[in-house]
Design a protein around this motif. Structure first.
Motif, PDB file in Angstrom:
ATOM      1  N   GLU A   1      67.493 -44.193  62.050  1.00  0.00           N
ATOM      2  CA  GLU A   1      66.343 -44.342  62.447  1.00  0.00           C
ATOM      3  C   GLU A   1      66.138 -44.048  64.052  1.00  0.00           C
ATOM      4  OE1 GLU A   1      65.063 -48.531  61.990  1.00  0.00           O
ATOM      5  OE2 GLU A   1      64.343 -47.912  59.975  1.00  0.00           O
ATOM      6  N   PHE A   2      65.238 -43.241  64.309  1.00  0.00           N
ATOM      7  CA  PHE A   2      65.138 -42.814  65.769  1.00  0.00           C
ATOM      8  C   PHE A   2      63.665 -43.121  66.106  1.00  0.00           C
ATOM      9  CE2 PHE A   2      64.135 -38.982  68.542  1.00  0.00           C
ATOM     10  CZ  PHE A   2      65.271 -39.309  69.532  1.00  0.00           C
ATOM     11  N   PHE A   3      63.552 -43.726  67.433  1.00  0.00           N
ATOM     12  CA  PHE A   3      62.273 -44.294  67.820  1.00  0.00           C
ATOM     13  C   PHE A   3      61.828 -43.397  68.774  1.00  0.00           C
ATOM     14  CE2 PHE A   3      65.010 -47.780  66.243  1.00  0.00           C
ATOM     15  CZ  PHE A   3      64.054 -48.783  65.802  1.00  0.00           C
ATOM     16  N   THR A   4      60.740 -42.560  68.390  1.00  0.00           N
ATOM     17  CA  THR A   4      60.333 -41.516  69.288  1.00  0.00           C
ATOM     18  C   THR A   4      59.239 -41.968  70.249  1.00  0.00           C
ATOM     19  OG1 THR A   4      58.321 -40.946  68.004  1.00  0.00           O
ATOM     20  CG2 THR A   4      60.341 -39.976  67.415  1.00  0.00           C
ATOM     21  N   SER A   5      59.344 -41.531  71.411  1.00  0.00           N
ATOM     22  CA  SER A   5      58.534 -41.815  72.639  1.00  0.00           C
ATOM     23  C   SER A   5      58.567 -40.667  73.541  1.00  0.00           C
ATOM     24  CB  SER A   5      59.149 -42.997  73.640  1.00  0.00           C
ATOM     25  OG  SER A   5      58.451 -43.208  74.702  1.00  0.00           O
ATOM     26  N   THR A   6      57.686 -39.709  73.020  1.00  0.00           N
ATOM     27  CA  THR A   6      57.682 -38.129  73.300  1.00  0.00           C
ATOM     28  C   THR A   6      57.032 -38.183  74.730  1.00  0.00           C
ATOM     29  OG1 THR A   6      57.728 -37.492  71.063  1.00  0.00           O
ATOM     30  CG2 THR A   6      57.040 -35.949  72.573  1.00  0.00           C
ATOM     31  N   ASN A   7      55.971 -38.777  74.857  1.00  0.00           N
ATOM     32  CA  ASN A   7      55.203 -38.704  76.275  1.00  0.00           C
ATOM     33  C   ASN A   7      55.846 -39.122  77.137  1.00  0.00           C
ATOM     34  OD1 ASN A   7      52.899 -38.047  77.148  1.00  0.00           O
ATOM     35  ND2 ASN A   7      51.696 -39.844  77.389  1.00  0.00           N
TER      36      ASN A   7
ATOM     37  N   TYR B   1      58.610 -49.302  74.209  1.00  0.00           N
ATOM     38  CA  TYR B   1      57.727 -48.626  73.827  1.00  0.00           C
ATOM     39  C   TYR B   1      58.012 -47.730  72.839  1.00  0.00           C
ATOM     40  CZ  TYR B   1      56.083 -51.636  77.774  1.00  0.00           C
ATOM     41  OH  TYR B   1      55.577 -52.522  78.448  1.00  0.00           O
ATOM     42  N   PHE B   2      57.355 -47.132  71.811  1.00  0.00           N
ATOM     43  CA  PHE B   2      57.654 -46.144  71.099  1.00  0.00           C
ATOM     44  C   PHE B   2      56.588 -45.738  70.287  1.00  0.00           C
ATOM     45  CE2 PHE B   2      59.335 -49.766  68.589  1.00  0.00           C
ATOM     46  CZ  PHE B   2      58.686 -49.511  67.214  1.00  0.00           C
ATOM     47  N   GLU B   3      56.150 -44.531  69.687  1.00  0.00           N
ATOM     48  CA  GLU B   3      55.217 -44.158  69.030  1.00  0.00           C
ATOM     49  C   GLU B   3      55.386 -44.307  67.222  1.00  0.00           C
ATOM     50  OE1 GLU B   3      56.041 -40.055  70.175  1.00  0.00           O
ATOM     51  OE2 GLU B   3      55.129 -40.860  72.429  1.00  0.00           O
ATOM     52  N   LYS B   4      56.600 -43.795  66.877  1.00  0.00           N
ATOM     53  CA  LYS B   4      56.734 -44.084  65.519  1.00  0.00           C
ATOM     54  C   LYS B   4      58.238 -44.037  65.181  1.00  0.00           C
ATOM     55  CE  LYS B   4      56.227 -39.011  64.684  1.00  0.00           C
ATOM     56  NZ  LYS B   4      55.354 -37.924  64.030  1.00  0.00           N
ATOM     57  N   ILE B   5      58.646 -44.404  64.012  1.00  0.00           N
ATOM     58  CA  ILE B   5      60.072 -44.183  63.529  1.00  0.00           C
ATOM     59  C   ILE B   5      60.350 -43.049  62.638  1.00  0.00           C
ATOM     60  CG2 ILE B   5      61.799 -45.696  62.869  1.00  0.00           C
ATOM     61  CD1 ILE B   5      60.468 -48.014  63.461  1.00  0.00           C
TER      62      ILE B   5
END
Length: 270
Positions: free
Chosen positions: A169-175, A186-190
C-alpha cells in the motif's frame, strides 16, 4: 503624487499577503484554474520574475515557463509554490539542499534518484550529466506523469525501492510531496505500488558504478537501504533526506541511516 517604487512595493506586499495567506486553499474563490493562474502571473510580474504559469488542457498538467525552460506538475498550487521564484532558482535550491555542491560531476556520471517526484533535481544536474545517465525512480502515478515530460531522455522507473520485492500500500500526498509507504498524518488516497530492492534493480540494469544515490522516501529510507546491502559499495556518494517524515508521529530517520552508512565504510561529508 505616488512614488513608483513605493507603489510597486505596496502592490507586491498586498498580493503577497493575498497569495500566501489565502491562495493555497482550494476551497476559496480562486480555485478556478484560469483565475488562479492569472493572479499568479500578475504576482510574478509585480515581483519582477520571468516565470509564467499555464495549464495544458491536452496533457491535463500545470506548467511553469521561464526562458525556454518548461516544468510540468499535476498539482496547481504545488506548481506555483515550487517555481514561484523561477525554475532555475528551484533547481539550485534542491541541488544545494542535498549538498550536491560538494561533488564534482562529469558527463559520464550516473545518478540514481529514489523519490524523484517530478524531477526537479535534474534541473541543476542537467548542467553536468547526460539525460540518459539520470535514473529517476518514482512510484506515485501523478508525479510520474509529470516526470515523463520533465525528464525526457532519462531512464524513468515507476516503482518504489524497499527491503524486498513486493507490492505494498502506498499513501499518496501529491500536493505536499509527502507520499509514502508508511502512513503519514495526511494523505489523499491509498494505492498499490510495486517495490523492488535496490540490489535487484542495479543487477537488472547491469550498472557497475554510481556517482550519486539520492534517497527521499518520506521516512522509508531505512528500508530502502536494507534493500541495498550488496550494491552500496558501488555508490561513491549517497544523499538522503532523513528529516522528520516517518509516519503519523513524524519521526526522523537521519540518526539510523547515518549510523548504518558509517558502519558500511561511508563518512559524513556535509
Amino acid at each position: 503624487m505616488i512614488n513608483k517604487i513605493n507603489y510597486r512595493e505596496g502592490l507586491k506586499k498586498l498580493i503577497d499577503k493575498f497569495v500566501i495567506e489565502r491562495f493555497h486553499y482550494e476551497s476559496n474563490i480562486l480555485s478556478s484554474n484560469t483565475l488562479s493562474i492569472f493572479i499568479e502571473n500578475i504576482y510574478a510580474l509585480v515581483r519582477g520574475k520571468k516565470v509564467r504559469f499555464a495549464y495544458d488542457q491536452k496533457l491535463k498538467l500545470f506548467l511553469a515557463k521561464e526562458k525556454g525552460l518548461v516544468k510540468y506538475n499535476s498539482e496547481k498550487f504545488r506548481c506555483f509554490w515550487l517555481y514561484r521564484d523561477g525554475i532555475k532558482t528551484r533547481g539550485k535550491f534542491i541541488f544545494n539542499s542535498y549538498r550536491l555542491n560538494n561533488i564534482n560531476f562529469n558527463g559520464n556520471d550516473l545518478i540514481v534518484d529514489c523519490g524523484a517526484n517530478s524531477g526537479d533535481l535534474f534541473i541543476e544536474l542537467e548542467k553536468f550529466i547526460k539525460p540518459k545517465n539520470y535514473i529517476a525512480i518514482e512510484p506515485n502515478p501523478a508525479d510520474y506523469k509529470s516526470l515523463k515530460f520533465n525528464c525526457k531522455g532519462s531512464h524513468l522507473i515507476k516503482k518504489g525501492l524497499g527491503d524486498k520485492n513486493t507490492i505494498k500500500e502506498f499513501f499518496t500526498s501529491t500536493n505536499f510531496a509527502d507520499s509514502s509507504i508508511i502512513e503519514p498524518k495526511y494523505f489523499e488516497k491509498i494505492i498499490k505500488v510495486k517495490l523492488i530492492k535496490f540490489d535487484d534493480l542495479i543487477n537488472e540494469l547491469n550498472i557497475k558504478r554510481i556517482k550519486l544515490l539520492k534517497i527521499e522516501a518520506e521516512g522509508y529510507e531505512p528500508e530502502v537501504l536494507l534493500g541495498a546491502k550488496e550494491k552500496l559499495s558501488i555508490c561513491e556518494y549517497i544523499a538522503i533526506d532523513g528529516g522528520y517524515e516517518r509516519g503519523v508521529n513524524e519521526e526522523q530517520t537521519f540518526t539510523q541511516i547515518t549510523n548504518y552508512l558509517i558502519n558500511r565504510n561511508f563518512e559524513l561529508c556535509d
